[in-house]
Design a protein around this motif. Structure first.
Motif, PDB file in Angstrom:
ATOM      1  N   ARG A   1       0.939  -1.229   0.014  1.00 15.12           N
ATOM      2  CA  ARG A   1       0.035  -0.118  -0.038  1.00 15.12           C
ATOM      3  C   ARG A   1       0.778   1.141  -0.015  1.00 15.12           C
ATOM      4  N   ASP A   2       0.393   2.337  -0.350  1.00 17.75           N
ATOM      5  CA  ASP A   2       1.239   3.564  -0.348  1.00 17.75           C
ATOM      6  C   ASP A   2       1.094   4.186   0.930  1.00 17.75           C
ATOM      7  N   LYS A   3       1.646   5.342   1.156  1.00 13.26           N
ATOM      8  CA  LYS A   3       1.906   5.872   2.786  1.00 13.26           C
ATOM      9  C   LYS A   3       0.741   6.372   3.370  1.00 13.26           C
ATOM     10  N   ASN A   4      -0.546   6.147   2.718  1.00 12.55           N
ATOM     11  CA  ASN A   4      -1.826   6.562   2.889  1.00 12.55           C
ATOM     12  C   ASN A   4      -2.794   5.796   3.176  1.00 12.55           C
ATOM     13  N   GLY A   5      -2.159   4.372   2.857  1.00 12.32           N
ATOM     14  CA  GLY A   5      -3.069   3.297   3.034  1.00 12.32           C
ATOM     15  C   GLY A   5      -3.799   2.638   1.562  1.00 12.32           C
ATOM     16  N   SER A   6      -3.474   3.270   0.683  1.00 13.68           N
ATOM     17  CA  SER A   6      -4.409   3.175  -0.644  1.00 13.68           C
ATOM     18  C   SER A   6      -3.571   1.912  -1.254  1.00 13.68           C
ATOM     19  N   LEU A   7      -4.375   0.983  -2.199  1.00 16.90           N
ATOM     20  CA  LEU A   7      -3.671   0.079  -2.764  1.00 16.90           C
ATOM     21  C   LEU A   7      -2.778   0.437  -4.067  1.00 16.90           C
ATOM     22  N   LEU A   8      -2.005  -0.425  -4.356  1.00 11.31           N
ATOM     23  CA  LEU A   8      -1.104  -0.134  -5.488  1.00 11.31           C
ATOM     24  C   LEU A   8      -1.382  -0.893  -6.785  1.00 11.31           C
ATOM     25  N   GLU A   9      -1.035  -0.492  -7.978  1.00 16.83           N
ATOM     26  CA  GLU A   9      -0.906  -1.479  -9.071  1.00 16.83           C
ATOM     27  C   GLU A   9       0.155  -1.161  -9.657  1.00 16.83           C
ATOM     28  N   VAL A  10       0.469  -2.301 -10.626  1.00 19.21           N
ATOM     29  CA  VAL A  10       1.732  -2.323 -11.410  1.00 19.21           C
ATOM     30  C   VAL A  10       1.313  -1.278 -12.478  1.00 19.21           C
ATOM     31  N   SER A  11       2.379  -0.227 -12.705  1.00 20.86           N
ATOM     32  CA  SER A  11       2.112   0.507 -13.856  1.00 20.86           C
ATOM     33  C   SER A  11       3.307   0.428 -14.889  1.00 20.86           C
ATOM     34  N   HIS A  12       2.887   0.369 -16.046  1.00 23.95           N
ATOM     35  CA  HIS A  12       3.675   0.242 -17.339  1.00 23.95           C
ATOM     36  C   HIS A  12       4.053   1.507 -17.920  1.00 23.95           C
ATOM     37  N   ASN A  13       5.337   1.333 -18.452  1.00 28.66           N
ATOM     38  CA  ASN A  13       5.596   2.462 -19.504  1.00 28.66           C
ATOM     39  C   ASN A  13       4.717   2.234 -20.811  1.00 28.66           C
ATOM     40  N   ARG A  14       3.513   2.736 -21.041  1.00 32.92           N
ATOM     41  CA  ARG A  14       2.655   2.038 -22.063  1.00 32.92           C
ATOM     42  C   ARG A  14       3.206   2.838 -23.418  1.00 32.92           C
ATOM     43  N   SER A  15       3.999   4.088 -23.318  1.00 31.96           N
ATOM     44  CA  SER A  15       4.452   4.472 -24.630  1.00 31.96           C
ATOM     45  C   SER A  15       5.521   3.594 -25.202  1.00 31.96           C
ATOM     46  N   ALA A  16       6.094   2.499 -24.604  1.00 24.49           N
ATOM     47  CA  ALA A  16       6.834   1.719 -24.904  1.00 24.49           C
ATOM     48  C   ALA A  16       6.317   0.747 -25.887  1.00 24.49           C
ATOM     49  N   TRP A  17       4.956   0.458 -25.273  1.00 22.98           N
ATOM     50  CA  TRP A  17       4.060  -0.705 -25.811  1.00 22.98           C
ATOM     51  C   TRP A  17       3.681  -0.201 -27.176  1.00 22.98           C
ATOM     52  N   ARG A  18       3.492   1.179 -27.342  1.00 24.99           N
ATOM     53  CA  ARG A  18       3.071   1.724 -28.742  1.00 24.99           C
ATOM     54  C   ARG A  18       4.294   1.760 -29.958  1.00 24.99           C
ATOM     55  N   THR A  19       5.494   1.401 -29.448  1.00 24.68           N
ATOM     56  CA  THR A  19       6.392   1.161 -30.400  1.00 24.68           C
ATOM     57  C   THR A  19       6.286  -0.141 -31.385  1.00 24.68           C
ATOM     58  N   ARG A  20       5.294  -0.910 -30.916  1.00 24.40           N
ATOM     59  CA  ARG A  20       4.768  -1.908 -31.947  1.00 24.40           C
ATOM     60  C   ARG A  20       3.414  -1.752 -32.287  1.00 24.40           C
ATOM     61  N   SER A  21       2.963  -1.930 -33.441  1.00 23.37           N
ATOM     62  CA  SER A  21       1.618  -1.763 -33.944  1.00 23.37           C
ATOM     63  C   SER A  21       0.570  -2.670 -33.581  1.00 23.37           C
ATOM     64  N   PRO A  22      -0.383  -2.541 -33.587  1.00 21.48           N
ATOM     65  CA  PRO A  22      -1.497  -3.650 -32.890  1.00 21.48           C
ATOM     66  C   PRO A  22      -1.165  -5.121 -33.871  1.00 21.48           C
ATOM     67  N   ASP A  23      -0.889  -4.969 -35.281  1.00 23.24           N
ATOM     68  CA  ASP A  23      -0.738  -6.098 -36.080  1.00 23.24           C
ATOM     69  C   ASP A  23       0.717  -6.641 -35.593  1.00 23.24           C
ATOM     70  N   GLU A  24       1.680  -5.850 -35.183  1.00 22.38           N
ATOM     71  CA  GLU A  24       2.801  -6.494 -34.829  1.00 22.38           C
ATOM     72  C   GLU A  24       2.628  -7.393 -33.554  1.00 22.38           C
ATOM     73  N   TRP A  25       1.909  -6.745 -32.731  1.00 20.97           N
ATOM     74  CA  TRP A  25       1.705  -7.558 -31.337  1.00 20.97           C
ATOM     75  C   TRP A  25       0.778  -8.640 -31.765  1.00 20.97           C
ATOM     76  N   ARG A  26       0.006  -8.746 -32.631  1.00 20.82           N
ATOM     77  CA  ARG A  26      -0.984  -9.769 -32.766  1.00 20.82           C
ATOM     78  C   ARG A  26      -0.088 -11.027 -33.425  1.00 20.82           C
ATOM     79  N   ALA A  27       0.840 -10.603 -34.371  1.00 22.28           N
ATOM     80  CA  ALA A  27       1.787 -11.565 -34.946  1.00 22.28           C
ATOM     81  C   ALA A  27       2.909 -12.366 -33.762  1.00 22.28           C
TER      82      ALA A  27
END
Length: 437
Positions: free
Chosen positions: A23-49
């Motif tokens: 949890r964070d310092k205030n007691g809230s839950l956490l999530e795993v956060s990704h660098n989504r801009s890196a995901w966009r270096t591949r097109s949808p078709d490239e991910w599917r392939a």
């Protein structure tokens, strides 16, 4: 660069995945956060392939439905630190016969229980134990991994820790889980602590114990679990030809799974692999329904309840840890929360068995919600629906046998299939066959 870190769900605080934090310092839950801009270096078709190639690969980690999507899960973990039991890639059962019965366009059941320990919990545990394995190899002073459980979480934790050679500790509510669920952590060598309380009591104690950072917490408030479980969304989308159904229905207890389902769909939208949102429905047992009660009050707040005994024992939870994430999932995905009685869940599970399934009681909760919402007109005949089955029915064979033997207290089994006990004579057999055929 593919990168992930912990991030608070309520503010901008971040923490490295190497930190023992839930949890964070205030007691809230956490999530795993990704660098989504890196995901966009591949097109949808490239991910599917890429995912199509991995689906037919025999490379060890590609045989896992979780690690075949590793860039979206734990992108920086060394491959040699991954602890996998080839989880995921579970079947998407075509339940068209049942769809026809209830006048529904299409129905599939995602069989997440067709996994090593018999439940969807394997998906999250491979990620969590892999990260712990990685941290231990780097010198982190982690002595053991612990969880509170109604059965399935402890089974998954014990198996993955045994594979990695890491001690595991499981806190179970005494007398409240099936024999199959109890024996799994015992067999895998866990330290098994059966406490005279319910799941919520076990959860309270395990959080106190894991305040000592040498014992790592494995419950779904640890957002590493969610990263594995979110791959359910990836899998069923790929199995449906990179489409999502109109509606997804999932049973809810501690509510980590619905949070994961929504997070996986968020990822698919971000990647451009789908372009529309399905509706998410959470189904709860009437005897353990704090999320349903909150939904009926427009999510004013969570009011924990004393969960009553339910045949769907894995979701007999009165104070769900992942409530904030689940509430957001229902709001974001035009969701509904429904409850079902013990009679409804029992009949729903065994009605579905008539088309070749072998449903656990929790899948019965989800199917019972489907039947109720269809009758109410809240699910239309033109919808495509996927029900998420969370565990294998073999883990609940006492429930199955008692239903057919008409021994479930308070249940009138509409779909019971009686055994014909006969003398060993052909004419007696033929008399019965003439009657039933």
């Amino acid at each position: 660069m593919f990168h992930a870190e912990f991030k608070s769900i309520s503010d901008k605080d971040t923490y490295p995945l190497s930190e023992v934090v839930y949890r964070d310092k205030n007691g809230s839950l956490l999530e795993v956060s990704h660098n989504r801009s890196a995901w966009r270096t591949r097109s949808p078709d490239e991910w599917r392939a890429l995912f199509r190639v991995r689906r037919s690969s025999f490379f060890p980690i590609d045989l896992s439905g979780v690690w075949s999507k590793r860039e979206l899960v734990l992108p920086e973990i060394p491959e040699e630190d991954i602890v996998t039991l080839k989880e995921g890639w579970t079947p998407l059962f075509d339940a068209q016969k049942l769809a026809k019965e209830i006048k529904l366009k299409s129905l599939h059941v995602k069989l997440c229980g067709n996994s090593h320990t018999g439940s969807f919990k394997d998906l999250g545990m491979t990620v969590l134990v892999s990260q712990v394995n990685h941290l231990v190899k780097k010198g982190a002073p982690i002595k053991a991994v612990a969880c509170a459980s109604t059965g399935d979480t402890s089974a998954a934790l014990s198996a993955y820790c045994a594979t990695a050679g890491i001690p595991s500790i499981v806190f179970l509510p005494a007398g409240k889980i099936s024999i199959a669920q109890l024996v799994q952590p015992i067999s895998n060598g866990s330290i098994v602590l059966a406490l005279d309380t319910d799941f919520d009591g076990c959860m309270k104690i395990v959080q106190e114990v894991t305040a000592d950072k040498s014992i790592y917490l494995a419950n779904s408030m640890n957002s590493l679990r969610i990263e594995g479980q979110k791959t359910i969304s990836y899998e069923l989308c790929q199995e449906l030809g990179w489409q999502l159904p109109d509606t997804l229905i999932i049973p809810g207890g501690n509510l980590g799974n619905v949070s994961a389902l929504a997070k996986g769909i968020d990822d698919l939208l971000e990647l451009g692999l789908v372009n529309r949102k399905p509706r998410i429905i959470v189904a709860q047992a009437e005897n353990a329904n704090p999320f349903y009660q909150a939904y009926k009050r427009d999510f004013d707040k969570l009011e924990p309840v004393q969960a009553q005994k339910t045949l769907a024992s894995a979701i007999q939870i009165g104070n769900p840890v992942s409530y904030p994430k689940a509430e957001q999932a229902i709001r974001d995905y035009n969701g509904i929360v429904e409850q079902v009685s013990e009679q409804e869940l029992s009949d729903a599970a065994h009605r579905a068995d008539k088309i070749g399934l072998y449903c656990c009681p929790h899948t019965g909760v989800a199917l019972g919600a489907l039947f109720k919402l269809k009758e109410k007109g809240l699910i239309s005949s033109e919808e495509t629906v996927v029900v998420v089955s969370t565990a294998h029915g073999l883990k609940f064979s006492e429930f199955k046998a008692a239903y057919h033997e008409q021994k479930l207290k308070g249940i009138t089994p509409k779909y019971a299939n009686a055994i014909h006990r006969l003398p060993a004579k052909a004419n007696a057999v033929m008399d019965v066959l003439k009657e039933v055929l």
